[in-house]
Structures are given as structure tokens and as C-alpha cells.
Design an enzyme around this catalytic site. Sequence first.
Site, mmCIF file in Angstrom:
data_model
loop_
_atom_site.group_PDB
_atom_site.id
_atom_site.type_symbol
_atom_site.label_atom_id
_atom_site.label_comp_id
_atom_site.label_asym_id
_atom_site.label_seq_id
_atom_site.Cartn_x
_atom_site.Cartn_y
_atom_site.Cartn_z
ATOM 1 N N GLU A 210 -9.210 -5.419 -4.856
ATOM 2 C CA GLU A 210 -8.287 -4.332 -3.503
ATOM 3 C C GLU A 210 -8.815 -3.692 -2.901
ATOM 4 O O GLU A 210 -8.687 -2.808 -1.721
ATOM 5 C CB GLU A 210 -7.395 -3.143 -4.702
ATOM 6 C CG GLU A 210 -6.069 -3.906 -5.117
ATOM 7 C CD GLU A 210 -5.526 -3.757 -4.108
ATOM 8 O OE1 GLU A 210 -5.512 -4.264 -3.303
ATOM 9 O OE2 GLU A 210 -3.894 -4.595 -4.933
ATOM 10 N N SER B 298 0.673 -0.804 -0.126
ATOM 11 C CA SER B 298 0.069 0.152 0.269
ATOM 12 C C SER B 298 0.938 0.724 0.199
ATOM 13 O O SER B 298 1.964 1.473 -0.450
ATOM 14 C CB SER B 298 -0.639 -0.110 1.227
ATOM 15 O OG SER B 298 -1.476 0.384 1.166
ATOM 16 N N HIS C 105 -7.482 -5.945 -0.046
ATOM 17 C CA HIS C 105 -6.478 -5.467 -0.066
ATOM 18 C C HIS C 105 -5.606 -5.452 1.092
ATOM 19 O O HIS C 105 -6.509 -5.466 2.081
ATOM 20 C CB HIS C 105 -6.424 -3.657 0.008
ATOM 21 C CG HIS C 105 -5.212 -2.653 0.191
ATOM 22 N ND1 HIS C 105 -5.108 -2.474 -1.354
ATOM 23 C CD2 HIS C 105 -4.681 -1.723 0.605
ATOM 24 C CE1 HIS C 105 -3.849 -1.442 -0.346
ATOM 25 N NE2 HIS C 105 -3.773 -1.033 0.529
#
Length: 571
Positions: A347, A232, A460
Amino acid sequence: MTNMETTAQAGSSVRVWMACLLLIFPTTVIGPKVTQPEVDTPLGRVRGRQVGVKDTDRMVNVFLGIPFAQAPLGPLRFSAPLPPQPWEGVRDASINPPMCLQDVERMSNSRFTLNEKMKIFPISEDCLTLNIYSPTEITAGDKRPVMVWIHGGSLLVGSSTSHDGSALAAYGDVVVVTVQYRLGIFGFLSTGDKHMPGNRGFLDVVAALRWVQGNIAPFGGDPNCVTIFGNSAGGIIVSSLLLSPMSAGLFHRAISQSGVVISKILEDLNAWSEAQNFANSVACGSASPAELVQCLLQKEGKDLITKKNVNISYTVNDSFFPQRPQKLLANKQFPTVPYLLGVTNHEFGWLLLKFWNILDKMEHLSQEDLLENSRPLLAHMQLPPEIMPTVIDEYLDNGSDESATRYALQELLGDITLVIPTLIFSKYLQDAGCPVFLYEFQHTPSSFAKFKPAWVKADHSSENAFVFGGPFLTDESSLLAFPEATEEEKQLSLTMMAQWSQFARTGNPNGKGLPPWPQLNQLEQYLEIGLEPRTGVKLKKGRLQFWTETLPRKIQEWHREQRSRKVPEEL
């Protein structure tokens, strides 16, 4: 051969690969095993602790909270990091350090990736520290690859200690380093000049990498074999370090998991305007950058993190980013190191929806809601309002009921912010000559059933628990601990630890007994990572074509039409 037989054979091969790894790096110990290991560094002596890892006899030396820079306190709050000071005696490195200043409530919102029992540590401005996880067995003359982890959290939240590197160190036979960096306004607010330069969070990581170069050898690490990896925002920082001249020579391989610097959610902003807006919110408004900074320095740090309406991003035209990242990429102004990167297949499945405070809207989502929730991001991309319905139509190709609309929004947000930027970034890397390995993580962890809706796939950050050996961590309060993992999930974790550590060791994730992982080339092959890994071709080909060809063409046509309409009016 059936899929089940193939999976079983692959699992057996990975176990053999792990066993061979332990034979290649023998477990002969130099000196006695101790529960409180001590190491001499150029800055002073540190005392850590030893921890075990499930399903192996290997022990890991853990050193927590080692400073890699001076504490950014007082007048140093908004300054670039300074080299750390040496200390006298033995420094206790056996306890968890505080996290950098952040909104703890928001941090707790992002904890539920796999483990809802995760500890939240105290916060402090004195936070520029790193943790080291090193296998206890030291082989004479050999140094292990070093894997430096950069945590995610939108550059706003997160910590190094939430990512326990002990299992990856033990099973991968690597030295794992996890670093902290200043977050939010402390790391990124800027006046656009010398009074408050930007990119301090990035500079903190550069300082940590410099520390690794000068200090990691006594911990068994090889400073000439350093891999930076992150997820991320951590992946964004990894890709930023590749492009920055300040980090040249400090690492030799890179891994970005669901995050690159060309993401549309991270654009360079008008630094002075953003600084003024924030300063006004804390009664520090001033026409002078010097006075504004002096006022902010007088505030209590914890009072500054309560203000949430501030845009956080990087700055350009400084020592870290001499030009915009896109220009540095286009000009191939970066080292061609081996690069592994990828995304998950969902995601915006749950975690980022929760972080962005739109999760509650997902159960009953109309087409009007889809446009309304997409509009701010599309506007941020400077997309004309008249073109926005074109984007919505592209993502509503699977129907218009509530589930299709929800999925369309999730796919749209994920593609804009993470997936398409990753694919574009990988193309830049490939064109420059970097060996590139691309993946899509596709497995839905079994633990999701406890607190995530059934429609969530590989959310995610869901690969992190497998990369870090979550099923094998002994501290079950760690963010990535995964004690309820199935046998198949344990095998997946073993495979991914082997692939990531093999990449750190050689620059290539392929090895005996591991699933074949093709290097990215004109065939555009990538690895689909799951319980039954397989090779995929042209990841999201249609969506990539839409964002890079179809939509730009429609925007150009719209602008031409607008110009043609203006001409008769002017006449």
C-alpha cells in the site's frame, strides 16, 4: 496440472463467461444506434456521445457532467447540497466537466498510477455532477445493475472523469456512474454547528445516490440493484455510507478498495478549533462562527485551496454520523448488504509516499529515520513515546539494512492506515451477518517499470486499472488507460471486471469460469488476486494480532506501571 495450464484454463473460462454474458443480455437494439444518444430524464433531456471499447464490438453511451445537485455557489458554498433544478431544451453531456476545487499541483502528483499522460481538467466550485456509461444495447424489460464509483484522493483531490467507465460497462454489462463531491475545506471544514455543518462531501454523494434512484432507469440502469464502490478515500466514503442512516435504501451492495472509515488517518477532530486555525490562515479569524463563515464566503474559492495546513476529516453527532463510526459498527447499526473489500500487498509502495512527500527519503533510510518518519502517525494514535520502539521492533524483524528498513516503514504505514483497519472492518461486517468477500491484490503492473523503483510491488490503487478495464480503454489519456498491458494482464483485467460486475449483479463475485472466491467465515479465507489467483488464509494474521492484542496489552501494562509509580510520589 501446472500453474501455467491452470492460468490458461482460467483465462479461457473467463472469455467463455464474457461470451455467455453477452448471450444472456442480447444485443438487440431498441431504436437505431446513434453517435449522439439522447435520453429524457425527469429533470430534462441530455445528449451524450458514443465510444468504442477495444477487443469488442459493443458500444457505450457516455453522458458527462449531469448535475445531481444545485451548484454550491455563493451562500451555498458551505451548505448541504440542494436538489438540482430542471432545464429547458437539450443539455450537452458530451464534454468533460470541471473537477471540484482542489490543489491541481497535488492532483498531478497523484496521477502516476499507470498513465503519465492523464489529462488534468479545469477546476470549479460548480462541480456536483456525475458521468454515466451505459451499453448501447437496451433489452426490453430488463435493467442492468448500476455501479456507482466514488473516486479517491485523500478527500483533497480527484475527479469523476479520471475514471473512464466505458470498458467496465461494456464487458460487465452494467451501467457505471462516476460521481464528484466537494473536496478539502469545501467538503469537510466545519464550525461544529449550523453555520457550517460538516460531512458535506459525504452528503454530496448521498445526493448523487438519490439522483440515481430517481433518474437512472432511462439510462438502462436498475435502481433496485445499485452497488457503491470506491478506492482509497472513495472506499472510506463507501464504508461511511454503510453506517449512515441518510443513505439507507440507496444502495444494495458495497465495495471498498484500500480504504475504510475506521482508518487511523481519519478521526473526528475538534471542528471549531480546526475551523479557527484555517480561518486565521486566510485572515478570517473570529470568535463567532457566523462571522467566520461570512468572511470565508467572501473569499475567492481558488484562494482558499492554496492553504495546505488544514486537517480534513468527518464530524459526528449530526444527521450523517449520529455516533462515532466505531460505535455504529460495534452496535451493528447498519444494513447487512453484501460487501467486497480488500487491499494491495504494498500500500505504501510508491504513490502514497509521493503524496505524503516522503518518497525522496526512502533510498537511504536508517533505523533512526524509521522512527522519525513513523512518530507523527504513532503520536496521532496517542501511542506513548516509550511504546513506539516496540512497534519499530515488530517491523524490523527481517533485518536492519537499508532495504529492510525501507520495507519496514512501508509495511508499518500501510498496516496502520489501510490494511489493519480493513481487516478489523471486515470482522465487524462478518459478525453482523454481511456476506463478506476479502482480497489482497498482488500483481505488479508491467507499466510500473517506466517510473517506479524495482522494489515497488502492488502499489496503492494499482488494481483500479484492472477493475476498470484499462487495457481496453480507447482514450489513452484516461488515468487508468493501460495500452501496454501484456496478454496476461489483459486476462487479469477481464477476470476482475467479471468478478466485480458479477458481485454487482448477484452479491457474490463467483461465477462459471471465474476463480473460486470463498466467502469470509471462521476459516478466514480470502482471494489472492494476481496472474495466478489462489485462495489465501488469515491475511496478515501476525500483524493483526500485534495491533489488536499484543500492543494494546503492552500499552495497558505501561499505564499500570505509570500509575504505580505515582502512588509512592503522592504519599
